[in-house]
Design a protein around this motif. Sequence first.
Motif, mmCIF file in Angstrom:
data_model
loop_
_atom_site.group_PDB
_atom_site.id
_atom_site.type_symbol
_atom_site.label_atom_id
_atom_site.label_comp_id
_atom_site.label_asym_id
_atom_site.label_seq_id
_atom_site.Cartn_x
_atom_site.Cartn_y
_atom_site.Cartn_z
ATOM 1 N N ALA A 122 -27.309 13.814 50.106
ATOM 2 C CA ALA A 122 -26.741 14.091 51.436
ATOM 3 C C ALA A 122 -27.800 14.722 52.337
ATOM 4 O O ALA A 122 -27.896 14.387 53.534
ATOM 5 C CB ALA A 122 -25.518 14.992 51.307
ATOM 6 N N ARG A 123 -28.621 15.611 51.780
ATOM 7 C CA ARG A 123 -29.691 16.236 52.580
ATOM 8 C C ARG A 123 -30.753 15.194 52.964
ATOM 9 O O ARG A 123 -31.243 15.176 54.095
ATOM 10 C CB ARG A 123 -30.313 17.396 51.806
ATOM 11 N N ARG A 124 -31.099 14.311 52.010
ATOM 12 C CA ARG A 124 -32.078 13.266 52.306
ATOM 13 C C ARG A 124 -31.583 12.359 53.435
ATOM 14 O O ARG A 124 -32.326 12.000 54.362
ATOM 15 C CB ARG A 124 -32.353 12.436 51.046
ATOM 16 N N GLU A 125 -30.313 11.961 53.380
ATOM 17 C CA GLU A 125 -29.776 11.073 54.410
ATOM 18 C C GLU A 125 -29.802 11.737 55.786
ATOM 19 O O GLU A 125 -30.086 11.080 56.786
ATOM 20 C CB GLU A 125 -28.356 10.642 54.056
ATOM 21 N N ALA A 126 -29.498 13.046 55.848
ATOM 22 C CA ALA A 126 -29.539 13.748 57.143
ATOM 23 C C ALA A 126 -30.961 13.766 57.690
ATOM 24 O O ALA A 126 -31.177 13.659 58.902
ATOM 25 C CB ALA A 126 -29.005 15.171 56.986
ATOM 26 N N TRP A 127 -31.952 13.870 56.806
ATOM 27 C CA TRP A 127 -33.338 13.828 57.233
ATOM 28 C C TRP A 127 -33.703 12.417 57.704
ATOM 29 O O TRP A 127 -34.281 12.236 58.775
ATOM 30 C CB TRP A 127 -34.270 14.287 56.104
ATOM 31 N N GLU A 128 -33.326 11.398 56.918
ATOM 32 C CA GLU A 128 -33.718 10.030 57.260
ATOM 33 C C GLU A 128 -33.071 9.558 58.559
ATOM 34 O O GLU A 128 -33.680 8.856 59.358
ATOM 35 C CB GLU A 128 -33.349 9.060 56.128
ATOM 36 N N GLU A 129 -31.817 9.929 58.769
ATOM 37 C CA GLU A 129 -31.078 9.377 59.910
ATOM 38 C C GLU A 129 -31.153 10.250 61.157
ATOM 39 O O GLU A 129 -30.969 9.748 62.265
ATOM 40 C CB GLU A 129 -29.622 9.138 59.514
ATOM 41 N N ALA A 130 -31.406 11.551 60.976
ATOM 42 C CA ALA A 130 -31.351 12.447 62.149
ATOM 43 C C ALA A 130 -32.464 13.480 62.133
ATOM 44 O O ALA A 130 -32.440 14.396 62.955
ATOM 45 C CB ALA A 130 -29.994 13.144 62.193
ATOM 46 N N ILE A 149 -33.217 17.978 66.075
ATOM 47 C CA ILE A 149 -32.820 16.700 65.491
ATOM 48 C C ILE A 149 -33.436 15.577 66.319
ATOM 49 O O ILE A 149 -33.768 15.772 67.493
ATOM 50 C CB ILE A 149 -31.281 16.535 65.441
ATOM 51 N N ALA A 150 -33.588 14.425 65.682
ATOM 52 C CA ALA A 150 -34.169 13.265 66.376
ATOM 53 C C ALA A 150 -33.770 12.016 65.607
ATOM 54 O O ALA A 150 -33.598 12.053 64.390
ATOM 55 C CB ALA A 150 -35.696 13.383 66.423
ATOM 56 N N PRO A 151 -33.594 10.875 66.305
ATOM 57 C CA PRO A 151 -33.161 9.676 65.583
ATOM 58 C C PRO A 151 -34.201 9.188 64.574
ATOM 59 O O PRO A 151 -35.386 9.100 64.903
ATOM 60 C CB PRO A 151 -32.957 8.641 66.692
ATOM 61 N N GLY A 152 -33.755 8.890 63.370
ATOM 62 C CA GLY A 152 -34.579 8.176 62.397
ATOM 63 C C GLY A 152 -34.462 6.681 62.653
ATOM 64 O O GLY A 152 -33.764 6.246 63.582
ATOM 65 N N PRO A 153 -35.125 5.850 61.828
ATOM 66 C CA PRO A 153 -35.173 4.403 62.102
ATOM 67 C C PRO A 153 -33.808 3.714 62.097
ATOM 68 O O PRO A 153 -33.659 2.666 62.724
ATOM 69 C CB PRO A 153 -36.071 3.862 60.986
ATOM 70 N N GLU A 154 -32.800 4.293 61.440
ATOM 71 C CA GLU A 154 -31.491 3.633 61.389
ATOM 72 C C GLU A 154 -30.527 4.158 62.443
ATOM 73 O O GLU A 154 -29.350 3.804 62.433
ATOM 74 C CB GLU A 154 -30.887 3.786 59.984
ATOM 75 N N SER A 155 -31.020 5.017 63.343
ATOM 76 C CA SER A 155 -30.159 5.597 64.380
ATOM 77 C C SER A 155 -30.696 5.270 65.768
ATOM 78 O O SER A 155 -31.897 5.369 66.015
ATOM 79 C CB SER A 155 -30.090 7.131 64.237
ATOM 80 N N GLN A 156 -29.775 4.900 66.696
ATOM 81 C CA GLN A 156 -30.164 4.710 68.098
ATOM 82 C C GLN A 156 -30.343 6.047 68.791
ATOM 83 O O GLN A 156 -31.242 6.241 69.602
ATOM 84 C CB GLN A 156 -29.090 3.912 68.836
ATOM 85 N N GLU A 157 -29.417 6.964 68.499
ATOM 86 C CA GLU A 157 -29.524 8.321 69.010
ATOM 87 C C GLU A 157 -28.746 9.243 68.086
ATOM 88 O O GLU A 157 -27.959 8.777 67.249
ATOM 89 C CB GLU A 157 -29.009 8.441 70.453
ATOM 90 N N VAL A 158 -28.972 10.525 68.223
ATOM 91 C CA VAL A 158 -28.248 11.516 67.420
ATOM 92 C C VAL A 158 -27.786 12.614 68.367
ATOM 93 O O VAL A 158 -28.370 12.805 69.438
ATOM 94 C CB VAL A 158 -29.125 12.105 66.291
ATOM 95 N N GLY A 159 -26.715 13.310 67.980
ATOM 96 C CA GLY A 159 -26.210 14.347 68.866
ATOM 97 C C GLY A 159 -25.398 15.382 68.114
ATOM 98 O O GLY A 159 -24.958 15.159 66.982
ATOM 99 N N LEU A 160 -25.224 16.518 68.777
ATOM 100 C CA LEU A 160 -24.366 17.587 68.260
ATOM 101 C C LEU A 160 -23.162 17.679 69.189
ATOM 102 O O LEU A 160 -23.315 17.891 70.401
ATOM 103 C CB LEU A 160 -25.136 18.912 68.233
ATOM 104 N N PHE A 161 -21.976 17.508 68.621
ATOM 105 C CA PHE A 161 -20.759 17.388 69.422
ATOM 106 C C PHE A 161 -19.755 18.482 69.078
ATOM 107 O O PHE A 161 -19.523 18.750 67.890
ATOM 108 C CB PHE A 161 -20.081 16.032 69.158
ATOM 109 N N ARG A 162 -19.134 19.049 70.112
ATOM 110 C CA ARG A 162 -17.974 19.916 69.866
ATOM 111 C C ARG A 162 -16.812 19.033 69.411
ATOM 112 O O ARG A 162 -16.699 17.876 69.843
ATOM 113 C CB ARG A 162 -17.604 20.663 71.141
#
Lengths: 184, 184
Positions: free
Chosen positions: B83-91, B125-138
Amino acid sequence: MSRNPSGLDPSFHIHIPEGDDRERRVCDHCGFVDYENPRIIVGSVAIWEDRVLLCRRAIEPRRGYWTLPAGFMEKGESPAAGARREAWEEARARLETDQLLGVYSVAHIGHVQMIYRARLLSDAIAPGPESQEVGLFRFAELPRDLAFPSVTWAMRHYLETRDQTDFAPRSAPLADAEGGPPGL
Amino acid sequence: MSRNPSGLDPSFHIHIPEGDDRERRVCDHCGFVDYENPRIIVGSVAIWEDRVLLCRRAIEPRRGYWTLPAGFMEKGESPAAGARREAWEEARARLETDQLLGVYSVAHIGHVQMIYRARLLSDAIAPGPESQEVGLFRFAELPRDLAFPSVTWAMRHYLETRDQTDFAPRSAPLADAEGGPPGL
């Protein structure tokens, strides 16, 4: 746990499949990509009154040693349904699964064990084809020759949580259980 | 999720491997037995202050839709490390995993999702190769176009348990989630 049990000479080459980010074994003939995903083992600490169901293994590894009813989860079932299927296959036991007791990750062999707390619906049990014998044991009178460390962990975690109705599943007490890149 | 993504003509035949009890697809060339084991998806509801990390998918399925950071668990890591690896890869997010929030079994496609509650170590945070964008949402301002039902389940289960320190992981609210032989 080999995925090539036939003994045939495999025709694998190693490369990074399109869209992937790491090397995989790929068969030249069938196109199979060996993702080597971790496999899920499902099982239970299944209780009848104050006794726990154990099965003496008729197969390797650890033939002749006692284990909890558990095995590889199949497609088309939930982990809890798989735990019930394994209890039937190995001990002809019918049971009701309760909470997830432990998630034991053994990273170096790529196994994730999901062990449920369960209640036997009757004490009618009998060995299935993978068991030499089956039995119901009081926790003070367990057999000494247990097959795997996770059998001990799961029974300890059962005793720790037996009076609780809402608890987090326990983990493997192993230094290497986490695995993964350091710092992530 | 095909295991034969190359498009080559596979050389499979169907039979029951020795010691097994059901038919499997076997490759004539490499001996590969297609056990079709369920695959584990690991991910997180990762929180920074009162906001949750979501990733807009750059890949199919559900390209353009928002999802939690999650993906297939690899061998050699625990579910939490995955789960930690995926958060790094995607965001490009670093996080600390806490408890197992949900175990979502989707029997008909052979997936078991293990979603952890997690805390972001920073809001970098920043988009990894499998993400168009990433965000923090309420939670009151979530995007409408969520990718999968399990994204909704996991966030709901996060809100249900956010003040609890010890709780059983939640399950998928699906009629077919159990699967398995009836009566077992």
